[in-house]
Write a protein that holds these residues in place. Structure first.
Motif, PDB file in Angstrom:
ATOM      1  N   GLN A 279       0.759  -1.313   0.001  1.00  0.00           N
ATOM      2  CA  GLN A 279      -0.063   0.134  -0.090  1.00  0.00           C
ATOM      3  C   GLN A 279       0.756   1.289   0.066  1.00  0.00           C
TER       4      GLN A 279
ATOM      5  N   ARG B 221       2.339   1.996  -3.476  1.00  0.00           N
ATOM      6  CA  ARG B 221       1.281   2.381  -4.354  1.00  0.00           C
ATOM      7  C   ARG B 221       1.101   3.579  -3.904  1.00  0.00           C
ATOM      8  N   ASP B 222       0.743   4.088  -2.782  1.00  0.00           N
ATOM      9  CA  ASP B 222       0.170   5.462  -2.414  1.00  0.00           C
ATOM     10  C   ASP B 222       1.379   6.368  -2.844  1.00  0.00           C
TER      11      ASP B 222
ATOM     12  N   ILE C 284       1.739   6.058  -7.305  1.00  0.00           N
ATOM     13  CA  ILE C 284       0.358   6.066  -8.322  1.00  0.00           C
ATOM     14  C   ILE C 284      -0.364   7.559  -7.988  1.00  0.00           C
ATOM     15  N   GLY C 285      -0.202   8.024  -8.959  1.00  0.00           N
ATOM     16  CA  GLY C 285      -0.819   9.502  -9.024  1.00  0.00           C
ATOM     17  C   GLY C 285      -0.260  10.376  -7.970  1.00  0.00           C
TER      18      GLY C 285
ATOM     19  N   GLN D  73       2.359  12.441  -7.881  1.00  0.00           N
ATOM     20  CA  GLN D  73       3.279  13.766  -8.675  1.00  0.00           C
ATOM     21  C   GLN D  73       3.128  14.838  -7.813  1.00  0.00           C
TER      22      GLN D  73
ATOM     23  N   ALA E 154       1.544  15.135  -4.633  1.00  0.00           N
ATOM     24  CA  ALA E 154       2.305  14.980  -3.274  1.00  0.00           C
ATOM     25  C   ALA E 154       3.745  14.983  -3.282  1.00  0.00           C
TER      26      ALA E 154
ATOM     27  N   ASN F 154       6.945  -1.352 -11.872  1.00  0.00           N
ATOM     28  CA  ASN F 154       6.982  -2.426 -13.139  1.00  0.00           C
ATOM     29  C   ASN F 154       5.497  -1.835 -13.812  1.00  0.00           C
TER      30      ASN F 154
ATOM     31  N   GLY G   4       1.230  10.599 -17.695  1.00  0.00           N
ATOM     32  CA  GLY G   4       1.107   9.262 -17.097  1.00  0.00           C
ATOM     33  C   GLY G   4       0.982   9.009 -15.672  1.00  0.00           C
ATOM     34  N   ILE G   5      -0.003   8.033 -15.168  1.00  0.00           N
ATOM     35  CA  ILE G   5      -0.528   7.966 -13.921  1.00  0.00           C
ATOM     36  C   ILE G   5       0.780   7.617 -12.955  1.00  0.00           C
TER      37      ILE G   5
END
Lengths: 328, 525, 305
Positions: free
Chosen positions: B405, B408-409, B412-413, B415, B417, B427, B447-448
């Motif tokens: 988690q 990923r936190d 993922i998206g 940028q 923070a 990957n 990109g995400i």
């Protein structure tokens, strides 16, 4: 006539960190039908261990009965099978213990605990309850029927000791062994309990062994007295004889430390100096010698045997007759 | 006396020895040879054990592979891909053509019925597309960013219209699993996810969350009933338990075998290892945002990082050889893959030289690598190895292990923070044999998980993705590969392999796209 | 008694309120579920779409309000991933967990009591020493390691039991043992020391003095008293059992709420995490209540107030 109970040469020892403690070192005593024997001595003198050994209630290990016999109605309790001794305990020889606060099981009802000895010998539950009620009333518990479902914590110390007595008497035993049953109680309750026991004994005609360090109680209850010291009986006599004519220095000391109402003035209580011995070895000399006022050289070399000084009066002391009986 | 004191200790010693012996006998007994029970047992049922449990079988909801594995048995797309993902084959569509730059026309297979008797036709395709694109449904439509709408031409002809030229539509519609319009509407989202109905070779018989999913052969399947009667999928999260399921013969196919467990599987006579290049390509991400670390802004430093890492060594030691070295993030099956591009060699001296050129001496650069063992296989070990190698060239590298988690936190998206480290293990898995998805996700500015802002590259990616002509697209992708190779906005690693344990009772080879299809299994001999 | 029940109820409501608030805030502090749930291969827009769909774009206080209002109505919301009510998922998973903890309790409690009693009666014997060593080992061994070892020994080497799964009695044996071993060890040690203490007490001497059978002395008189501290520990250990089941369920692929919780944490399925934690809290409260009432049954000196 055959003795009801005859203990010969009983020796009991305990394993401990420091070594083997010789608690009882060859005790012999007899009990007749209907007779009350008082056993007196300081704590650690071996009086409780003697009766516990007799009934094989010594935890083994660490305890061990090393020698001797204890014949009850001609059969040696010490040689019985576990099953046989169980039939004697709680049925023919019953005990009342010192501390009524801890000697009853806190999580079982009074009724349950009192009826257990009957249950064991096959008395039906209903019948056992009836007898329990009768017995409890006999020892002075009112509303006994209502109290069958009570728990010990709902009773006072004196009441609990009455319960203990009821429990011990419910099978009409031949012998009641009371191990300092009143020590934990206050004086007025003590007197009530002693009075109660005396009545019941006379009513039921049983023999009794009463262990105490309180000579006053002995004077009231006992027919005969055995004085114990260092795991040995040092003096034994009928109660009047012992009080009137003590022959062992230890007994004299005990009697001296007993406050006497009849003595005049503010006479000092004579306490016995020193502590009772912890017996890591079997006594080879008189165990009382280090504390004895009349000690002689011989006392440190040989242990005196119990010898008759008078019919029915035996004592174990090299110094005989004692000088200065007038210390009393 | 002594005896009395000593006795408890002696018996304590004896009991200690006994317990020890018990434990030893449990662990140390020689590997008991089990009778190769691979007789002619009736293989009518195949049990698949995977690590995760699908939460829904609705193909438009089941983003992860756990649901995908199963959905692709129940549903079908208009096309399908070959096992190596290099070829696009007919499925529910028999043929397809590009009508113009933004329109693909599909001829549909006639006479196909859904498992509940509903007819499969152009309306079903349109319904499926509409449902996927409905913003209220929040469905997984990430592969179909360019798709605008489906137009029914006649009962068995449908056109897919895109917002920009998209040459990948035939490959992508493998993943456009067709739903029965009437049933889907009646059932509602929740119910459909639990009791899905498609046109595929298997029907759902039982779905008990976290326990098992049972599929049964569809007797009416248009392409003939599959050989295996029953497929059972079971979730087992713990890797060692999964291995046990395989070794005891309780499972026939087990996913995600750990590289270190491969020898154990190979020793067993009843099972074997199947490995295939994965659709997932691991790489080490770099923070190249404006306010990211300055040293990464120098291309020489980025190249130095690539030279400093012994990727082949990592593959050999950490992954037991189960990976294929890549020069960039391009897989070998991607359109325009450039096999002439040689991966960065392991050359610590060159790395030091480049760092010195850029003005960084020993110890001038300090950085952290975010690691996680679930994002990529053995991610923590790989990150540790890389950190060690970077230290060799004078970079103070440290690993920052994170939970699944956590990582990923962070990325993922993340940028805005911007709380990540300079480097991180990451990957990308592409469902199509094309670099469009990883490029737009990880390197294009929008990109995400892209932490790169390179207008030149943005334009090149945009251009390549909308080029329909294959030769032109190949050329453009080769140019992109050279560009990212030189710019090195990542530490390029390898294509890790998916490792499966498979019972010798069945014939089955895994697919690069990770779908486990019952129709591709058969009894051995 | 009535007052006691009312007091406990108020306490329970308060505890559950605190726990649900705490879980709510803690989860929000960990991360943004939309970013954690979205497939890593999707687009930035899909994060916003998801956030909107899950209602996570609303102000925190509003989310909290509707969350609390939902709990009062017994509605924990729909699972983000399963797309069905969280409570329904819990209903599906609670059975196996209760089954597992119960079986493991039924194995470990008598085992611990019997071993503890024998150890106490035969103090310092070989049996007592072996039991002591085993108990220390069992306490020290983490249950997950024990679980994996059991799979190695009983499934892979001896081929006696299936390594994981749910359904047949053969499948519950290993997880129940792995879960209960440490509990059995604790109970055995405690029973032993408690029994030793009780066996040395005066009323046991009284019971022996009554000539009761040793079996009656041990069970009726000694064990009954020795149980009081054991009940406390069993009550406390039930919590460990529930907690331990999270790991054990994962290892043995047991479809219980432990497994559900781990999965929902991995998936960042807020409603399911919240509901699961809430339900586990309710169980704790119930266990504590049962423990308290058990005291009263065993020991009449204790009164609840």
């Amino acid at each position: 006539m055959e003795k009801l109970l005859s203990v010969q040469g009983l020796e009991t020892e305990f394993r401990s960190r420091e070594g083997v403690v010789h608690a009882v070192n060859g005790v012999s005593l007899n009990l007749d039908q209907g007779e009350t024997l008082g056993i007196v001595g300081e704590s650690g003198s071996g009086k409780s261990v003697t009766v516990m050994s007799m009934l094989r209630l010594i935890p083994t290990p660490p305890g061990k009965i090393a020698a001797g016999s204890a014949c009850f109605q001609g059969k040696d309790l010490l040689k019985m099978s576990d099953e046989e001794i169980r039939q004697v305990r709680g049925t023919h020889i019953n005990m009342v213990f010192q501390d009524p606060m801890t000697s009853l099981n806190p999580v079982l009802t009074i009724g349950r605990q009192v009826t257990e000895p009957l249950e064991k010998i096959g008395v039906g539950q209903r019948e056992a309850q009836e007898q329990a009620v009768k017995m409890l009333e006999m020892v002075g518990i009112s509303n006994a029927r209502d109290h069958l479902n009570s728990y010990p914590h709902q009773f006072s110390g004196g009441m609990r000791q009455r319960v203990m007595i009821a429990m011990a008497l419910i099978t009409s035993p031949k012998i009641l062994v009371a191990d300092e049953p009143t020590t934990a109680l206050d004086v007025t309750i003590q007197a009530q309990i002693i009075e109660l026991v005396r009545q019941l004994r006379d009513e039921l005609g049983m023999a009794m062994i009463w262990i105490t360090h309180d000579l006053g109680i002995i004077a009231e209850l006992a027919d005969r007295v055995a004085v114990m010291y260092g795991g040995l009986i040092v003096e034994e006599a009928a109660v009047e004889e012992l009080f009137a004519n003590p022959r062992h220095p230890y007994t004299i000391g005990l009697l001296g430390s007993l406050p006497r109402l009849d003595s005049a003035g503010n006479r000092r209580l004579t306490a016995i100096d020193g502590l009772p011995p912890v017996l890591l070895q079997k006594p080879q000399a008189c165990p009382f010698a280090p504390r004895c006022t009349y000690v002689q050289e011989r006392c440190f070399k040989e242990n005196p045997l119990l010898a008759e000084v008078k019919a029915g009066h035996r004592t174990a002391c090299w110094v005989n007759p004692l000088p200065g009986k007038d210390v009393l | 006396m002594n005896v009395n004191k000593g006795k408890p200790r002696i018996s304590l010693l004896i009991s200690l020895v006994m317990v020890g012996a018990l434990l030893l006998s449990a662990c140390g007994s020689a590997a008991s040879e089990t009778e190769a029970a691979a007789t002619t047992e009736d293989v009518s049922q195949v049990i698949v054990v995977q690590s995760a449990d699908p939460s829904t079988l609705d193909p438009q909801k089941a983003g992860g592979s756990a649901g995908g594995n199963i959905s692709f048995n129940i549903f079908e797309g208009l096309t399908k891909q070959s096992e190596d993902m290099k070829e696009v084959l007919p499925a529910l569509a028999t043929e397809w053509t590009a009508v113009d730059d933004t329109t693909w026309e599909f001829k549909l297979r006639e006479g196909v019925k859904f498992q509940n008797g509903e007819d499969f036709n152009a309306e079903a395709v349109k319904y499926t597309v509409d449902r996927m694109l409905d913003p209220d449904e929040a469905n997984d439509s990430s592969s179909f960013k360019t798709l605008q709408e489906a137009v029914v031409v006649d009962d068995y002809t449908v056109q897919l219209v895109t917002t920009q030229p998209d040459p990948l539509i035939p490959a992508k519609v493998f993943g456009l699993l067709i739903l029965p319009p009437q049933y889907t509407e009646e059932a509602g989202t929740e119910e459909f996810g639990q009791h899905p109905i498609g046109t595929g070779p298997y029907k759902l018989a039982e779905f008990t969350p976290n326990q098992r999913i049972v599929l049964e052969a569809n007797d009416e399947y248009w392409n003939g009933r599959p050989a295996i009667d029953t497929l059972i999928f079971r979730p087992v999260a713990e890797a060692s338990t999964r291995l046990a399921e395989l070794l005891t013969g309780e499972a026939d196919i087990v996913l995600d075998i750990s590289p270190e467990d491969i020898p154990t599987v190979e020793e067993d006579k009843n099972v074997h290892i199947e490995a295939v290049d994965s659709k997932r390509v691991p790489y080490i991400g770099m923070d190249l945002l404006e306010d990211g670390p300055d040293f990464l802004k120098d291309v020489r430093v980025r190249q130095a990082l690539n030279y400093a890492v012994d990727v082949d060594g990592i593959i050999e030691t950490i992954l037991s050889g189960y990976a294929t070295r890549l020069a960039t993030i391009y897989r070998e099956d991607f359109v325009g893959f450039d096999e002439t591009l040689q991966p960065y060699a392991y050359d610590p001296d060159k790395a030091k030289e480049l760092l010195a050129d850029a003005g960084y001496g020993d110890g001038d650069i300090s950085l952290k690598i975010t690691s996680n063992g679930e994002i990529i296989t053995k991610g923590d070990e790989v990150a540790e190895a890389i950190a060690g190698m970077l230290q060799e060239v004078g970079i103070n590298a440290e690993v920052n292990p994170q939970s699944y988690q956590g990582i990923r936190d962070m990325y993922i998206g993340g940028q805005e923070a911007h709380v990540g480290d300079a480097l991180w293990v990451w990957n990308w898995g592409s469902r199509e044999p094309d670099a469009n998805s990883p490029l737009s996700g990880t390197m294009q500015s929008t990109g995400i998980t892209s932490y790169l802002r390179d207008e030149t590259l943005d334009a090149m990616i945009q251009d390549a993705s909308s080029t329909v002509n294959t030769d032109e697209r190949i050329a453009k992708h080769k140019a992109i590969q050279v560009y990212i190779y030189e710019q090195a906005p990542a530490i390029f690693l390898y294509d890790a392999m998916d490792i499966y344990g498979v019972s010798n009772k069945i014939n089955w080879t895994p697919r690069r796209d990770q779908y486990i299809l019952g129709s591709e299994m058969s009894a051995a001999e | 008694m009535g007052r006691y029940v009312v007091k406990r109820l108020i306490q329970t409501v308060f505890v559950l309120f605190i726990i649900s608030t705490f879980v709510f805030l803690l989860l929000r502090a960990v991360g943004d579920p939309a970013r954690l749930m979205v497939s890593p291969e999707s687009t930035l827009e899909s994060i916003d779409d998801l956030r909107r769909k899950l209602g996570l774009d609303r102000p925190l206080i509003e989310q909290y309000g509707s969350y609390m209002y939902g709990i009062i109505r017994g509605d924990f919301g729909n699972s983000y991933t399963y797309d069905r009510p969280a409570l329904e998922l819990i209903k599906m998973h609670i059975g196996p967990t209760l089954q597992l903890t119960l079986v493991s309790l039924l194995i470990s409690l008598p085992m611990g009591l019997i071993l503890g009693c024998i150890s106490a009666i035969k103090r310092y014997s070989i049996f007592d020493n072996i039991a002591t060593v085993l108990a220390v080992f069992s306490r020290a061994i983490p249950s997950f390691w024990l679980g994996i070892m059991m799979i190695l020994v009983f499934s892979i080497r001896l081929k006696l039991l299936p390594p994981s799964g749910y359904g047949s009695p053969r499948q519950i044996l290993m997880p129940a043992l792995a879960l209960g071993t440490s509990m059995a060890a604790v109970v055995a040690r405690l029973t032993r020391s408690s029994m030793l203490e009780v066996l040395g007490s005066d009323f046991i001497r009284t019971a022996r003095g009554k000539g009761l059978k040793e079996r009656v002395v041990i069970i009726r008189h000694a064990l009954h008293n020795a149980l009081i501290p054991v009940v406390t520990i069993v009550g406390l250990q039930m919590g460990n059992l529930l907690g331990g089941s999270i790991i054990i369920e994962t290892i043995f692929a047991w479809p219980g709420i432990g497994n559900l919780l781990v999965e929902s944490i991995n998936e960042f399925d807020f409603p399911v995490i919240q509901a699961t934690v809430f339900i586990i809290a309710v169980f704790f409260v119930i266990i504590n209540l049962i423990t308290d009432f058990t005291y009263v049954v065993i020991d009449r000196r204790i009164r609840l107030e």
